[in-house]
Design an enzyme around this catalytic site. Structure first.
Site, PDB file in Angstrom:
ATOM      1  N   TRP A  54       0.957  -1.166   0.044  1.00 52.34           N
ATOM      2  CA  TRP A  54       0.089   0.028  -0.122  1.00 52.34           C
ATOM      3  C   TRP A  54       0.889   1.295   0.013  1.00 52.34           C
ATOM      4  O   TRP A  54       1.853   1.270   0.770  1.00 52.34           O
ATOM      5  CB  TRP A  54      -0.932   0.008   1.204  1.00 52.34           C
ATOM      6  CG  TRP A  54      -2.193  -0.992   1.387  1.00 52.34           C
ATOM      7  CD1 TRP A  54      -2.636  -1.105   2.593  1.00 52.34           C
ATOM      8  CD2 TRP A  54      -2.490  -1.906   0.574  1.00 52.34           C
ATOM      9  NE1 TRP A  54      -3.823  -2.030   2.387  1.00 52.34           N
ATOM     10  CE2 TRP A  54      -3.425  -2.495   1.194  1.00 52.34           C
ATOM     11  CE3 TRP A  54      -2.365  -2.331  -0.898  1.00 52.34           C
ATOM     12  CZ2 TRP A  54      -4.192  -3.719   0.398  1.00 52.34           C
ATOM     13  CZ3 TRP A  54      -3.045  -3.290  -1.306  1.00 52.34           C
ATOM     14  CH2 TRP A  54      -4.019  -3.914  -0.813  1.00 52.34           C
ATOM     15  N   ASN A  65      -7.116  -0.645  -4.718  1.00 49.83           N
ATOM     16  CA  ASN A  65      -7.244  -2.077  -4.274  1.00 49.83           C
ATOM     17  C   ASN A  65      -8.716  -2.423  -4.560  1.00 49.83           C
ATOM     18  O   ASN A  65      -9.632  -1.971  -3.825  1.00 49.83           O
ATOM     19  CB  ASN A  65      -6.702  -2.296  -2.986  1.00 49.83           C
ATOM     20  CG  ASN A  65      -6.798  -3.716  -2.343  1.00 49.83           C
ATOM     21  OD1 ASN A  65      -6.658  -4.810  -3.152  1.00 49.83           O
ATOM     22  ND2 ASN A  65      -7.819  -3.949  -1.505  1.00 49.83           N
ATOM     23  N   GLU A  66      -9.047  -3.389  -5.451  1.00 49.14           N
ATOM     24  CA  GLU A  66     -10.548  -3.999  -5.456  1.00 49.14           C
ATOM     25  C   GLU A  66     -11.619  -2.882  -5.670  1.00 49.14           C
ATOM     26  O   GLU A  66     -12.252  -3.116  -4.769  1.00 49.14           O
ATOM     27  CB  GLU A  66     -10.769  -5.143  -4.497  1.00 49.14           C
ATOM     28  CG  GLU A  66      -9.410  -6.295  -4.349  1.00 49.14           C
ATOM     29  CD  GLU A  66      -9.792  -7.220  -3.330  1.00 49.14           C
ATOM     30  OE1 GLU A  66      -9.390  -8.415  -3.455  1.00 49.14           O
ATOM     31  OE2 GLU A  66     -10.839  -7.140  -2.615  1.00 49.14           O
ATOM     32  N   TYR A  74     -10.480 -15.612  -4.118  1.00 53.45           N
ATOM     33  CA  TYR A  74     -10.556 -16.203  -2.810  1.00 53.45           C
ATOM     34  C   TYR A  74     -11.904 -17.052  -2.722  1.00 53.45           C
ATOM     35  O   TYR A  74     -12.694 -16.715  -2.309  1.00 53.45           O
ATOM     36  CB  TYR A  74     -10.899 -15.071  -2.058  1.00 53.45           C
ATOM     37  CG  TYR A  74      -9.462 -14.150  -1.775  1.00 53.45           C
ATOM     38  CD1 TYR A  74      -8.394 -14.751  -0.887  1.00 53.45           C
ATOM     39  CD2 TYR A  74      -9.148 -13.123  -2.322  1.00 53.45           C
ATOM     40  CE1 TYR A  74      -7.279 -14.014  -0.880  1.00 53.45           C
ATOM     41  CE2 TYR A  74      -8.095 -12.268  -2.192  1.00 53.45           C
ATOM     42  CZ  TYR A  74      -7.305 -12.949  -1.402  1.00 53.45           C
ATOM     43  OH  TYR A  74      -5.795 -12.155  -1.191  1.00 53.45           O
ATOM     44  N   GLU A  96      -3.610 -11.585  -6.203  1.00 57.42           N
ATOM     45  CA  GLU A  96      -4.013 -11.995  -4.682  1.00 57.42           C
ATOM     46  C   GLU A  96      -4.456 -13.472  -5.172  1.00 57.42           C
ATOM     47  O   GLU A  96      -5.407 -13.859  -5.620  1.00 57.42           O
ATOM     48  CB  GLU A  96      -4.963 -11.022  -4.190  1.00 57.42           C
ATOM     49  CG  GLU A  96      -4.300  -9.888  -3.638  1.00 57.42           C
ATOM     50  CD  GLU A  96      -5.365  -9.049  -2.887  1.00 57.42           C
ATOM     51  OE1 GLU A  96      -6.025  -9.779  -2.033  1.00 57.42           O
ATOM     52  OE2 GLU A  96      -5.383  -7.777  -2.873  1.00 57.42           O
ATOM     53  N   TRP A 121      -0.832 -13.827  -1.428  1.00 58.51           N
ATOM     54  CA  TRP A 121      -1.284 -13.179  -0.203  1.00 58.51           C
ATOM     55  C   TRP A 121      -1.348 -14.219   1.091  1.00 58.51           C
ATOM     56  O   TRP A 121      -1.989 -15.188   1.069  1.00 58.51           O
ATOM     57  CB  TRP A 121      -2.881 -12.751  -0.325  1.00 58.51           C
ATOM     58  CG  TRP A 121      -3.281 -11.917   0.630  1.00 58.51           C
ATOM     59  CD1 TRP A 121      -3.719 -12.028   1.810  1.00 58.51           C
ATOM     60  CD2 TRP A 121      -3.278 -10.516   0.698  1.00 58.51           C
ATOM     61  NE1 TRP A 121      -4.133 -11.151   2.636  1.00 58.51           N
ATOM     62  CE2 TRP A 121      -3.943 -10.320   1.993  1.00 58.51           C
ATOM     63  CE3 TRP A 121      -3.145  -9.645  -0.091  1.00 58.51           C
ATOM     64  CZ2 TRP A 121      -4.034  -8.505   2.319  1.00 58.51           C
ATOM     65  CZ3 TRP A 121      -3.077  -7.892   0.074  1.00 58.51           C
ATOM     66  CH2 TRP A 121      -3.868  -7.645   1.355  1.00 58.51           C
TER      67      TRP A 121
END
Length: 408
Positions: free
Chosen positions: A93, A208-209, A286, A326, A367
């Protein structure tokens, strides 16, 4: 041999070793990413005109931890252990908005100690030959993100109907652009190199996302990506830019929605990445969260379809390289075991490698990697390489295979 002569010989030997991008670290070989800016040519990443394949990792917490000088050894340890495992790209980040230990305490007001933490992260990555993907904002309220930007605007009397005004409200967009300019033009206090001129940085990630509940078609996000990617390139045309997407398909190609995990999030993998200022595509996955309750075989089947469909689209429609940015296996999952996680990583790494051999994917970023003594940051996906030799072995093997592709 005089001490001056001896020093000269040692320096020469070190230079020759580094020139081959391999350094011996302990009993293992330490892979160092070549210096030079990462670029793209068609569906491949390139450095200095040669193909660049990689195995990499996420460590989002680095700037925050490094803002406390007494904790900086943790960043050094992670880079040292990661480089020893052949990992040459790290995603982390470059934002922290509002709240404790924030980088941006309020719009345009920055905490110099935290910025110096990011300076340290970049200088250590440079030292260990690791390229960085730096993310500039967050969809979620962790570390501020989109909700904090909306809150700041509300506090300033701007009529805000919801967090998704982040993508459309002129005041909120000006806050984001100010942050982009501040980070990109920052002069590193340790290296004296402006971020926008530092080849240690591989790419800027817009967010991010990104997700947008106000418009599931992907068009709202599309407008924002076009504006912000162009803005980044207007300040810095040396670095690559990517969106930060998970890979959800939108309305542009209806039959692609079958690959989604049963829902959309307001992005469109195809149109969002067709923007010419976007240099490469990204996906996250995920299945343990997205397909909660399904067995391991079903989750892996989804994962393989997810990776293959995005690889095909990146190659044939978008004609840009893909990064699997990720993925991980959580210790919080029922029936978790370290050997199960290693099998999961092995299978996924094999998929990445096999697609990379055919061109179109540069690598994957697990991740996530952490240092010892960071229990307060644990999220279930943490890997401490020095404490998990079997997992470190799986990761090292993938690194060797990916790097070998550069010479085929």
């Amino acid at each position: 041999m005089s001490s001056v002569w001896r020093s000269s010989v040692l320096v020469l030997v070190l230079v020759l070793v580094l020139a081959d991008h391999n350094v011996v670290y302990g009993a293992r070989q330490l892979q160092v990413a070549p210096s030079g800016f990462v670029q793209t040519r068609g569906t491949e990443f390139m450095i200095n005109g040669s193909p660049f394949f990689f195995n990499g990792f996420n460590s989002y917490w680095m700037m925050t931890v490094a803002s406390q000088p007494s904790q900086r050894y943790k960043i050094s340890n992670v880079f040292r252990e990661a480089a020893a495992a052949g990992l040459t790209v790290c995603r982390t980040w470059a934002f922290s908005d509002g709240g404790d230990q924030a980088l941006q305490m309020s719009p345009g007001v920055y905490n110099e100690a935290v910025f110096q933490g990011l300076d340290f992260v970049i200088s250590e990555a440079r030292k260990y030959g690791v390229k960085l993907i730096l993310s500039l904002s967050n969809n979620y309220q962790d570390y501020g993100g989109k909700p904090q930007y909306a809150k700041w605007a509300r506090s300033a009397g701007v009529p805000i109907s919801g967090d998704d005004d982040f993508y459309t409200n002129a005041v909120v967009k000006s806050y984001y652009k100010n942050h982009v300019r501040k980070v990109l033009t920052r002069i590193n206090t340790l290296t004296r190199i402006a971020y926008k001129d530092d080849s240690t940085i591989m790419a800027w990630e817009l967010m991010n996302e990104p997700r947008c509940q106000a418009d599931y078609s992907g068009k709202t996000v599309n407008g924002w990506v076009q504006e912000m990617a162009s803005y980044v390139k207007s300040i810095d045309n040396k670095h690559l830019v990517e969106v930060g997407m998970e890979g959800f398909y939108g309305d542009s190609i209806q039959d692609r929605k079958q690959y989604n995990p049963g829902y959309q999030v307001g992005t469109d993998f195809i149109t969002n990445n067709q923007i010419k200022e976007i240099d490469f595509t990204t996906i996250h996955a995920y299945p343990d969260v997205w397909l909660s309750g399904q067995n391991d075989n079903s989750q892996m089947a989804f994962l393989q379809r997810w990776l293959t469909s995005h690889w095909e689209d990146s190659r044939t429609i978008l004609k840009k390289p893909l990064v699997f940015a990720e993925f991980g296996k959580s210790k919080k999952d029922p029936g978790y075991s370290e050997s199960g996680r290693d099998n999961f990583l092995n299978t996924l790494y094999s998929n990445i490698y096999n697609l990379a051999r055919n061109g179109g994917i540069g690598g994957g970023l697990v991740w996530q990697i952490m240092a010892q003594g960071m229990e307060s940051y644990y999220d279930g996906y943490e890997i401490v390489l020095s404490q998990n030799p079997a997992t470190a072995g799986v990761i090292s093997q993938q690194s060797k295979k990916m790097i070998a592709l550069e010479h085929t």
